[in-house]
Design a protein around this motif. Structure first.
Motif, PDB file in Angstrom:
ATOM      1  N   HIS A  61       0.816  -1.212   0.000  1.00  0.00           N
ATOM      2  CA  HIS A  61       0.000   0.000   0.000  1.00  0.00           C
ATOM      3  C   HIS A  61       0.851   1.265   0.000  1.00  0.00           C
ATOM      4  CE1 HIS A  61      -4.098  -1.812   1.395  1.00  0.00           C
ATOM      5  NE2 HIS A  61      -3.894  -1.909   0.102  1.00  0.00           N
ATOM      6  N   ALA A  62       2.019   1.217   0.608  1.00  0.00           N
ATOM      7  CA  ALA A  62       2.917   2.373   0.538  1.00  0.00           C
ATOM      8  C   ALA A  62       3.341   2.622  -0.905  1.00  0.00           C
ATOM      9  CB  ALA A  62       4.140   2.150   1.422  1.00  0.00           C
ATOM     10  N   LEU A  63       3.626   1.554  -1.639  1.00  0.00           N
ATOM     11  CA  LEU A  63       3.990   1.695  -3.050  1.00  0.00           C
ATOM     12  C   LEU A  63       2.804   2.200  -3.872  1.00  0.00           C
ATOM     13  CD1 LEU A  63       6.098  -1.564  -3.421  1.00  0.00           C
ATOM     14  CD2 LEU A  63       6.973   0.753  -3.765  1.00  0.00           C
ATOM     15  N   GLU A  64       1.608   1.688  -3.564  1.00  0.00           N
ATOM     16  CA  GLU A  64       0.421   2.155  -4.284  1.00  0.00           C
ATOM     17  C   GLU A  64       0.172   3.638  -4.020  1.00  0.00           C
ATOM     18  OE1 GLU A  64      -3.011  -0.244  -3.533  1.00  0.00           O
ATOM     19  OE2 GLU A  64      -1.985  -2.113  -4.062  1.00  0.00           O
ATOM     20  N   LEU A  65       0.392   4.060  -2.788  1.00  0.00           N
ATOM     21  CA  LEU A  65       0.236   5.465  -2.445  1.00  0.00           C
ATOM     22  C   LEU A  65       1.253   6.320  -3.201  1.00  0.00           C
ATOM     23  CD1 LEU A  65      -1.283   7.501  -0.723  1.00  0.00           C
ATOM     24  CD2 LEU A  65       0.184   6.892   1.206  1.00  0.00           C
ATOM     25  N   ALA A  66       2.465   5.813  -3.335  1.00  0.00           N
ATOM     26  CA  ALA A  66       3.487   6.530  -4.106  1.00  0.00           C
ATOM     27  C   ALA A  66       3.053   6.683  -5.563  1.00  0.00           C
ATOM     28  CB  ALA A  66       4.821   5.795  -4.026  1.00  0.00           C
ATOM     29  N   THR A  84      12.327  -9.149  -7.885  1.00  0.00           N
ATOM     30  CA  THR A  84      11.690  -8.459  -6.763  1.00  0.00           C
ATOM     31  C   THR A  84      10.326  -9.075  -6.522  1.00  0.00           C
ATOM     32  OG1 THR A  84      11.067  -6.302  -5.845  1.00  0.00           O
ATOM     33  CG2 THR A  84      10.605  -6.653  -8.175  1.00  0.00           C
ATOM     34  N   PHE A  85       9.689  -8.658  -5.438  1.00  0.00           N
ATOM     35  CA  PHE A  85       8.352  -9.134  -5.136  1.00  0.00           C
ATOM     36  C   PHE A  85       7.354  -8.452  -6.072  1.00  0.00           C
ATOM     37  CE2 PHE A  85       4.568  -9.387  -2.199  1.00  0.00           C
ATOM     38  CZ  PHE A  85       4.440 -10.757  -2.262  1.00  0.00           C
ATOM     39  N   VAL A  86       6.250  -9.113  -6.319  1.00  0.00           N
ATOM     40  CA  VAL A  86       5.285  -8.649  -7.310  1.00  0.00           C
ATOM     41  C   VAL A  86       4.713  -7.268  -6.973  1.00  0.00           C
ATOM     42  CG1 VAL A  86       3.393  -9.853  -6.151  1.00  0.00           C
ATOM     43  CG2 VAL A  86       3.211  -9.334  -8.599  1.00  0.00           C
ATOM     44  N   SER A  87       4.671  -6.900  -5.695  1.00  0.00           N
ATOM     45  CA  SER A  87       4.107  -5.604  -5.317  1.00  0.00           C
ATOM     46  C   SER A  87       4.852  -4.440  -5.947  1.00  0.00           C
ATOM     47  CB  SER A  87       4.119  -5.444  -3.793  1.00  0.00           C
ATOM     48  OG  SER A  87       3.281  -6.398  -3.189  1.00  0.00           O
ATOM     49  N   ALA A  91       1.956  -2.134  -7.937  1.00  0.00           N
ATOM     50  CA  ALA A  91       1.540  -0.812  -7.477  1.00  0.00           C
ATOM     51  C   ALA A  91       1.411   0.166  -8.629  1.00  0.00           C
ATOM     52  CB  ALA A  91       2.549  -0.279  -6.453  1.00  0.00           C
ATOM     53  N   PHE A  92       2.276   0.036  -9.618  1.00  0.00           N
ATOM     54  CA  PHE A  92       2.276   0.951 -10.756  1.00  0.00           C
ATOM     55  C   PHE A  92       1.410   0.425 -11.901  1.00  0.00           C
ATOM     56  CE2 PHE A  92       6.095   1.520  -8.251  1.00  0.00           C
ATOM     57  CZ  PHE A  92       6.056   2.885  -8.015  1.00  0.00           C
ATOM     58  N   VAL A  93       1.362  -0.897 -12.051  1.00  0.00           N
ATOM     59  CA  VAL A  93       0.493  -1.498 -13.065  1.00  0.00           C
ATOM     60  C   VAL A  93      -0.969  -1.169 -12.764  1.00  0.00           C
ATOM     61  CG1 VAL A  93      -0.354  -3.713 -13.962  1.00  0.00           C
ATOM     62  CG2 VAL A  93       2.112  -3.334 -13.685  1.00  0.00           C
TER      63      VAL A  93
END
Length: 379
Positions: A61-66, A84-87, A91-93
């Protein structure tokens, strides 16, 4: 995990978690942004020197917020390592961006900064380095390339809290960074994360997006007389119960990090000679980096050697695990043009890496058993 005499991971507590949970229950404030949340955020800000730290329900969720803050949109491209992990990609996809997969370095297993000039295009929105195992990426080069091309850097620092690159804390280089407090991390609340903001221009809007697109944070500070929906957003606040657990862990960071450093050093000392004799790789830490002892891994000569070692450990009741599968070869990755051979180092490493049991309370006796089982194995 009960099947294993020595699991791969075990959540470890420092003692004050129960007291802080009880305090939260007694206060009657169990939703987000209560006193425990504020104390966690202030501690992170003071320790790291970031402009703002905002707790989230996960690193994802931090990445999604970014991605929301950067206004990532269809047609944009985001460069990230395939290893890397899929997140990191998701988050950007989710915002419509196309992930551009970079290969990794063979030494640190971090994003290969030398590939970046050939991957940046006029559509590039961001570069997302991942500090693998808490060892810093080559941030001087990455930041220079990003600046030359007018793109921003968002650090995926899930592994790297309290690690440094040239004396500077990881998570403080990009405009933003994402942290993880998952139960497999050094400091945990089970599920949780944080967005670190280094550019003050993003702070006010980050509070709005994190609060479902409302100006609720400003309302509670008395800056507005009511709050309402003013932007896009979602609910990214962890509960006070999770923040209470996290606060206890953050306050004990020195104790936790000291324990993990001893575990990491015992592995390095106990397995180093065996690894050198058997063509097995061990973690590489450049002299200009300090790492937070997040994990210890071995790079076996081949996938068959890895499988044999893991089976041998399992026979002794010891759980070891491999790590990321190359994102560019996944079903989703292939939809974005991923193909075999595109990231050869990633493809090679993903087949050979094995992670050994690693948690704060791993005893010397348990670790000695792991080391003895490994060195009895002949690749």
């Amino acid at each position: 995990m009960d099947r294993y005499r020595i699991p791969f991971n075990r959540p470890c507590f420092v003692g004050k978690e129960y007291a802080y949970i009880a305090e939260a229950l007694d206060r009657g404030h169990l939703s987000g942004d209560g006193p425990a949340t504020q104390r966690c955020q202030e501690l992170l800000e003071g320790e790291l020197g970031v402009v703002k730290a905002l707790l989230t329900t996960s690193c994802t969720h931090a990445l999604e917020l970014a991605a929301l803050l950067l206004e990532v949109a269809p047609g944009d491209e985001v460069i990230l390592p395939s290893f890397t992990f899929v997140s990191t990609a998701n988050a950007f996809v989710l915002r419509g961006a196309r992930p551009v997969f970079a290969d990794i370095r063979a030494d640190t297993l971090n994003l290969d900064e030398e590939q970046l000039p050939s991957l940046v295009t006029e559509r590039t929105k961001a570069i997302v380095p991942v500090h693998y195992a808490g060892v810093g990426c080559e941030m001087d080069a990455i930041m220079s390339i990003a600046e030359d091309h007018g793109v921003v850097v968002v650090e995926d620092n899930a592994h790297g809290l309290f690690g440094t690159y040239r004396g500077r804390a990881l998570g403080t280089f990009g405009v933003m960074a994402a942290q993880s407090f998952h139960e497999t991390k050094n400091i945990t609340c089970g599920e949780g994360g944080a967005l670190l903001i280094n550019d003050p221009r993003y702070v006010e809007r980050a509070e709005v997006l994190r609060e479902k697109g409302t100006d609720r944070s400003r309302f509670f500070r008395g800056q507005v007389d009511k709050y309402t929906w003013i932007d896009v957003g979602s609910s990214y606040l962890p509960s006070e119960v999770l923040a209470a657990i996290l606060l206890a862990q953050l306050e004990a960071r020195g104790e936790i990090q000291a324990k993990r450093r001893k575990v990491w050093e015992r592995y390095a000392e106990g397995l180093g000679p065996w690894a050198a004799e058997n063509d097995v790789g061990v973690p590489v830490v450049p002299s200009h980096c300090t790492h937070p002892s997040h994990m210890f891994y071995l790079l076996m000569p081949s996938i068959s050697h890895r499988a044999a070692l893991m089976a041998n450990l399992m026979e002794q009741g010891i759980l070891s695990v491999f790590h990321y599968l190359p994102l560019h070869l996944s079903a989703m990755g292939r939809r974005y043009g991923g193909a075999a051979g595109a990231c050869p180092v990633t493809e090679d490493i993903a087949d050979r890496v094995v992670r050994l049991p690693f948690y704060n309370d791993l005893t010397e006796a348990e670790q000695a058993s792991v080391i003895a089982t490994v060195i009895q194995f002949e690749p």
